[in-house]
Design a protein around this motif. Structure first.
Motif: not given
Length: 95
Positions: A28, A44, A47, A49-51
């Motif tokens: 990460y 964000e 890469d 990708e959003i969590m």
């Protein structure tokens, strides 16, 4: 699997499961941004990708990451110090 117990006390099955899970881990990088919206914390990743997570989870995760990062940095410094303190056996063999 209880990852809070010492790794050397895991059963063989738990050790194998842990190895499989670690093999699937991804590195990460630095998050692009972190923001709050509608009572959730969004991150964000590098890469894209959003969590999302609840505030209490974000606080707990932040503390856990800080502790693990500190431990990792201390271990790295200690390992480097040990390497510098070890005698260089190659120098003695050439004398």
């Amino acid at each position: 699997m209880d990852l809070n117990k010492p790794h050397d006390s895991l059963t063989l099955v738990e050790q194998q499961e842990l190895a499989v899970r670690l093999a699937r881990s991804k590195e990460y990088g630095s998050p692009r941004r972190v923001w709050v919206e509608d009572g959730h914390v969004f991150v964000e990743g590098h890469d894209g990708e959003i969590m999302s997570m609840m505030p209490d989870v974000a606080i707990k995760m932040g503390r856990m990451l800080e502790e693990a990062g500190t431990d990792s940095l201390i271990n790295r410094v200690m390992d480097d110090s040990r390497k510098l303190a070890e005698p260089d056996h190659n120098l003695r063999d050439n004398d």
